[in-house]
Structure formats: structure tokens, C-alpha cells
Design an enzyme around this catalytic site. Sequence first.
Site, short mmCIF file in Angstrom:
data_model
loop_
_atom_site.label_atom_id
_atom_site.label_comp_id
_atom_site.label_asym_id
_atom_site.label_seq_id
_atom_site.Cartn_x
_atom_site.Cartn_y
_atom_site.Cartn_z
N HIS A 281 0.84 -1.21 0.00
CA HIS A 281 0.00 0.00 0.00
C HIS A 281 0.88 1.26 0.00
O HIS A 281 0.68 2.17 -0.82
CB HIS A 281 -0.90 -0.02 1.23
CG HIS A 281 -1.79 1.18 1.37
ND1 HIS A 281 -3.12 1.18 1.02
CD2 HIS A 281 -1.54 2.44 1.83
CE1 HIS A 281 -3.64 2.38 1.25
NE2 HIS A 281 -2.69 3.15 1.74
N GLU A 282 1.83 1.32 0.92
CA GLU A 282 2.67 2.52 1.01
C GLU A 282 3.54 2.68 -0.24
O GLU A 282 3.79 3.80 -0.69
CB GLU A 282 3.53 2.46 2.27
CG GLU A 282 2.74 2.43 3.58
CD GLU A 282 1.73 3.56 3.72
OE1 GLU A 282 1.93 4.64 3.11
OE2 GLU A 282 0.71 3.37 4.41
N HIS B 34 1.78 4.55 -2.99
CA HIS B 34 1.95 6.00 -2.94
C HIS B 34 3.31 6.38 -3.53
O HIS B 34 3.42 7.35 -4.29
CB HIS B 34 1.89 6.50 -1.49
CG HIS B 34 0.53 6.47 -0.88
ND1 HIS B 34 -0.55 7.13 -1.42
CD2 HIS B 34 0.07 5.87 0.26
CE1 HIS B 34 -1.62 6.94 -0.66
NE2 HIS B 34 -1.28 6.18 0.35
N HIS C 49 3.55 6.36 -7.28
CA HIS C 49 2.85 7.53 -7.83
C HIS C 49 3.78 8.74 -7.83
O HIS C 49 3.85 9.49 -8.82
CB HIS C 49 1.59 7.81 -7.01
CG HIS C 49 0.57 8.65 -7.71
ND1 HIS C 49 -0.56 9.14 -7.09
CD2 HIS C 49 0.50 9.11 -8.98
CE1 HIS C 49 -1.27 9.84 -7.94
NE2 HIS C 49 -0.65 9.85 -9.10
#
Length: 801
Positions: free
Chosen positions: A565-566, A569, A572
Site C-alpha cells: 500500500h505505502e 503512494h 505515484h
Amino acid sequence: MKDQLLVPLRRRPWTCRKCLQRLQLLPQHQTRRSFETAASPFPRQLDSLPADYSRTKTVDDDTLRRVFDSQQFWREFSQQRSAQPKPTGLVQNQYLTSPDGFRTFANVSLQKCQAIVSKVLAASTLEEYRTMARDLDRLSDLLCRVIDLSDFIRVIHPDPQVQEAATQAYALMFEYMNVLNTTTGLNDQLKKAAANPEVTSQWSDEEKIVAQILIKDFSNSAIHMPPHERQRFVNLSNDISQLGSSFVNGAEPAKSHVSVATNNLRGLDPILVQQIKRWNRTAAVPTTGMIPRLALRSVHDENVRREVYLASRTSSKRQLHRLEELLLKRAELAKLSGYESFAHMTLSDKMAKSPEAVSNFLTALVDSNRKLVREELSQLQAMKGAPLQPWDHAYYVHQRVMQYSQARRSRELSAVPEFFSLGTVMQGLSRLFDRLYGVRLVPQEPAPGETWNPDVRRLDVVDESGRHIAVIYCDLFSRPNKHPNPAHFTLRCSREISTEEVAECASLDQSSHPNDGMATAVDPVTKTLRQLPTIALVCDFSEPGTNGGGRPSLLSEHSVRTLFHEMGHAVHSILGQTRLQSISGTRCATDFAELPSVLMEHFATAPSVLALYARHWRTDEPLSEGMIRSMERDRTAHGSIYGAVENEAQILMALVDQAYHSRPADGGRIDSTALYQQVSQQHSSLPEPADVTPPTSWQGFFGHLYGYGATYYSYIFDRAIANKLWVDVFGAGRQAVDRAAGERYKNEVLRWGGGRSGWECVAGALGSANESNADGRLVEGGDEAMREVGRWGLGRDGVSG
């Protein structure tokens, strides 16, 4: 400070539900690797040697695993530059070699800001107006350079002196930013530039977007109002900040405990019963913390569960007053700004655009989720043999999970973490990024003074041509006084550095650097200098063993999903490299920002991705197909027990948030409990009891009403989109390592940062042939598009138990 002008889209790390729950030895004296980078675009003595990424992928890949799994290897690897005579500043920032450097960093940045402000205010020619969007973006970048980095360091650094110095630098620049917020000339000049076709015809799409973002931020800062109204706006903003802080920190129940006869606590751990037992054969069950949650899950007596449930969901009058004052002030602020409600003001620049559209999404989501909820509750009701009540849910879910674990859960699942050492997971992420996007993670030995703790690993991100494109600092191991929540921080955004900035820097001081010494590279196409995104990932995993053959940090399946999940980010930020920093990487609409991270969770346990990395830490044997199937069955089983009801709880919280913030500004006093009860009765499958006095008022414990006011829907909105992309772009995992699917997602979503409408990104990724986007109907967004996303649903989002 996300709504403050000139730091237009700075995002605090989103603390989502998921996040709150989740080699071959190298030569000892190896030359520092070199990449195609311009550490300085003008002649000067470099602090460090250039690097060389010409070594094989295999060596870098093996090193990546070992720097995280072996403390001995990491110590030897990280000390290769210990003889470097001159210390490097924190994260390579040339000023931050000592606590005093923060003051210098802030003052130098402040002087540059003041020069830009003077230039903008004095602009009078067409050419000067044509550079205005870029000038103000640079102003934003200079503010963010200090504020973002100082904000991070003051929280993460173990040295109190450094913490204090970072806090002072943060305060200095934050105060200056507030001065800019009241500088009406900046707003006037930007509006003049944006209204002149001879100016805007020369602007790039990015410049036009950034100009509109800044104009919106000026408007939200009341700069266009008469002085007395502007002062009222400032006062209201301060009141909201103070009330919000009090609300978040002041959550308290109406009753601190519930008195229960000890013999009615059967099912609760006897050790816990002894802790709360009193002299008269009663126990004081607290209404906050872990004990009431355990009581609801395990106490057999339904009456006790009912008492604990009601007391633990009833807020104090003082806390409800704080919330209702906060809502009133927000409504007044919106009215002063010319909006119908706080939600209308907040959502105007989001994908949703309006509270009506959010309502369409949430009600469609309730409908798409209802059948699954009924299936789950019918199974629990059959266990009880009577109508199910809200205080029954946790108890019977626990019973079902225990039954499943005893009857079906494979013993081999307990061995799964043996295949998820932190090093193998990082290796898997690098291999996945290489397959999908042509970028990989390469360990880099840090220079003396570069990191805030010896356990912090530095990774450089390189593309297939060996070009350096980003830096990631991984602070992943637990230590005393470290905040436990996982998070992604952008310490420096990507951005194009103009030749004027380079010349300005050279004329000031031969030792200065246009990116403060932090990573830069030359764009191979435009030949311009770029500041590279610099990212910090923070987690709280256990440390590996200290000896050479020690046990590495082994992750649960949940922790693996958290790390993915991290890194969603992070990727991105890495791939969303725009020319202007205001829209780079994660600086996009709040209700789009979680999409890359939520989508990344799907990759974590896809069989083709597991094949890239899941290997036993000692034997190196791969995770067997049988174990992969057992993991999938386990996730599916747990999801079928409680996944849909969990989803409904998130939907209800988003509906409550909208009900509070969509009320018109002149609607009078808000009865937050009545609204909460109304939402519960209308949409919940297990509504709050209507016949109790006082009624439950769980909203007093809903701290996100402050931090994510009117935008709490964002996480489940992005989950619905992520589920759709996972199925329609990545074939529900069948194309999880397919380059064509990765390139499609990168080119339509990631590379734009915030420089393209989220709707255009989603529509582009799905394609016009997709039934949900027939004739490109998603491109413009709007009410029907929001309703369509709601129809996609959330599934059950099964998780491991």
C-alpha cells in the site's frame, strides 16, 4: 496546511483503515556507483563521487534482499563511504549538516521567496505575465522544500536539538506563507495573467492547471474579501483549528465504565477479569480501550454485551458540544466564502464536485453491498437462533472465525511469514516495478550524515537505461518512541529546474546547488535539469537478528499488504514526474490520491507476483501452490464472515460525514446525534437501537470528521475504482506482471500526478470499449459517473485472519 495558499496540494499521509490495522556478499571496497545524473549543472567540486549503475540487475537484486534481511551485511554495506571527509546533510540537503543548518536553510529559501514575490508584484509586460504560473509554482516549491522536510524531520529525528531546529524552520516558513495568503497583489496579478489570452495561449496545460489551483487557493483563503470579512475568515479558521484539535484529542464516553457482576463475564479472559474486578464481586468494565472490544467479542451474556455496547458508543455531552461547534463554524466559513455548505466548498475541486454526487455514489454502494451483508448476517442469526442485535455482531463473528480456524484453516498458514522476509518483499516490489514499468530499486550506501538513524536504508530508483529517477529512504524497523503508523512522505517533489535558476544559483555562491544538494538528473529528451522526487517510507517492523545468520524481519500477510500500500503512494510520486511541482506525484485530488496505493494491495498476493518474491528466508524454497491456495481460501473465508458488514460500516461513516457537512450554512443549530441516528436507521442493516435513553452518539469518537471533513468517502471511492482497474486492466491478477497492462496504467494514471482530471485517468485506463465507459461517458465525471462507480461495489475485500 493542505488548504493553505501556495502550498496548494500538500498531502498529509492518509491514515486508512488498512494502514492502522498493517545475497551474495559484495566486495568491501567497491567504488561508489554512478548514474546519468547532474549533481551540479555548473563547475564545482562535488561532495561525492558520481555513481555507476552499470552493474548487473542480479547483483543489485541480491543486495536489495540482504540489506534488509541481514544486519551484518547492512553494517558492512553502509560503511563503505564512512571515510568520506565531509559530512552530507540530512537527505543530501547541503544545509542540514547540523541543527543550525535548518535556520540557514529556511533563511536562504525565504530570501528566494521574497525575490519571486517582488518579481510577480512588479510584473507589467506580457513576457513577465507569461512566466507567472511557473514563478508561483517555484514559490510554492520553495515553501514546500522547507515545510515538508522540516515537518518530517521534527517528528522522525531522535535528537531533540534537531527536532527543535526543524520546528523553528517549519514555523518561520509557515508564518511567511500566512503573510503571502494576505498579499492581495499576488492574487490580482495571477488573475490578470490568467484572464489575458495573449498570456494563456503561451502556457502549457500544466501551467494552466497550476494557475487555476492557485486562484482557487487564494479564493479559499478569503483574499478577495473586504478587510473586515477577511479578518472574520481568519478568526473562523483559527476557531476551527482549535475546535478540531480539541475534538480529536478529547474523545470521551459519557460513562467511564460499566459495573457488571463478575460471574456474568464468562467468556472474557480471566486475567482481564482479575484486572477489572472490584471487592464486592463486581467488575468495572471500561468503556474505552481494548477491554470493551474484547468483551463484545467474547462475553457470553447478551445483557452484558448490550450494556458495554451502548456505553462505549455514547459520547460525553462536552465532546458532542465540541463537534457541533466545529460543524457550525465550518458552515459559517462556507457561507462567508459564498458556498451553500462546507461540503460544497470542500468538494468543488475534487472528482466528486458536489455533495449530491457523493450521495449518489454512497447510496449506489449501499445497494450493491446489501445482498452480501444480508448473507453474512443470516449466517450469524442462524447461530444465535433469534433476531441479531448490534451488540451481537462481534460476538458471533468471533465464534464463526473460531469455528473456521479449528475446522478448516490449514496449519501451513502459520508458516507463511517464513516466506515473507522484509528483504524478499522489497525484492518482490522491485521485480514487480521492473516488469510493469521498467524501473527498479537499487540499494545505495548512504553518506555520513545523510540519514537520521543508522537503520534507515537508501534506495535509488533507476529506469531501464540506467537513469536515476528518484530516491527512497526506508525507515522500516521499530525503535523506541517511533510512531507506529505506516506512512509515505514526500520530502521533495519532482520538478523541472529552469536555466534561470541554475544561473541565479551559480551567481550567488559556487558552493550552492539549485536543489539544495538533493538529487537531480538531466532529462534525456529536453536536456533540462530536474529535481528528483525524494520519498520517505516509515513502518514499524521488527528488526532482523544482529548476527550474520540471524532471523530476518518476517512479515504477516497483512504487513505485506501494508508495505505494498505505502509503495503504491511511492510509485505515484516516482512516475508522476511533471514539470511543475504543484501537481507532481501524489499532489492530486483527495478522492484520487488513494487509488494507486489501494490498487497496489491487490498485487501483494496475486499468484504471479508471489512467484516473484515469496521464498523461505532460510531454504530459499518458493511458496508452494498449495500454500497460495490456502491463503486465498483463508482470505475468502474471512471476507465472507465479516467483509461486507465492515464495508457497510465504512459507507455509514461516509454518509454521516456528508450529512454533517452538507447542511446549509443558515440551517441553525446542528443536532449531531439526531442526524447520526437518522443515517443509522435509514441505511444500516444493524441500526442503533431507537428505544434507549440517551441515544448512542458514536459520532463523538469519529476523529476523522475533523481531518477528512466532507471527504471521508474518498478511501472507499478509490477502493471501488481500484477493484475495477484490477479486474479490467490487470485481469483480476492474470496480467499482474504484464508490461502492456503496466504501461497502460502508468500512461493513463500514474505519470500525470495531479495534472489530469481523475475521471480522464480512469476513463483512459478502462478505454472507451469498456461497458462502464461506453462512449467515454466517465471522462466528464458528474452525478451519473459517481453513481456508476458506486455500482461497481467493494466486493468483500477478504483479508487474512
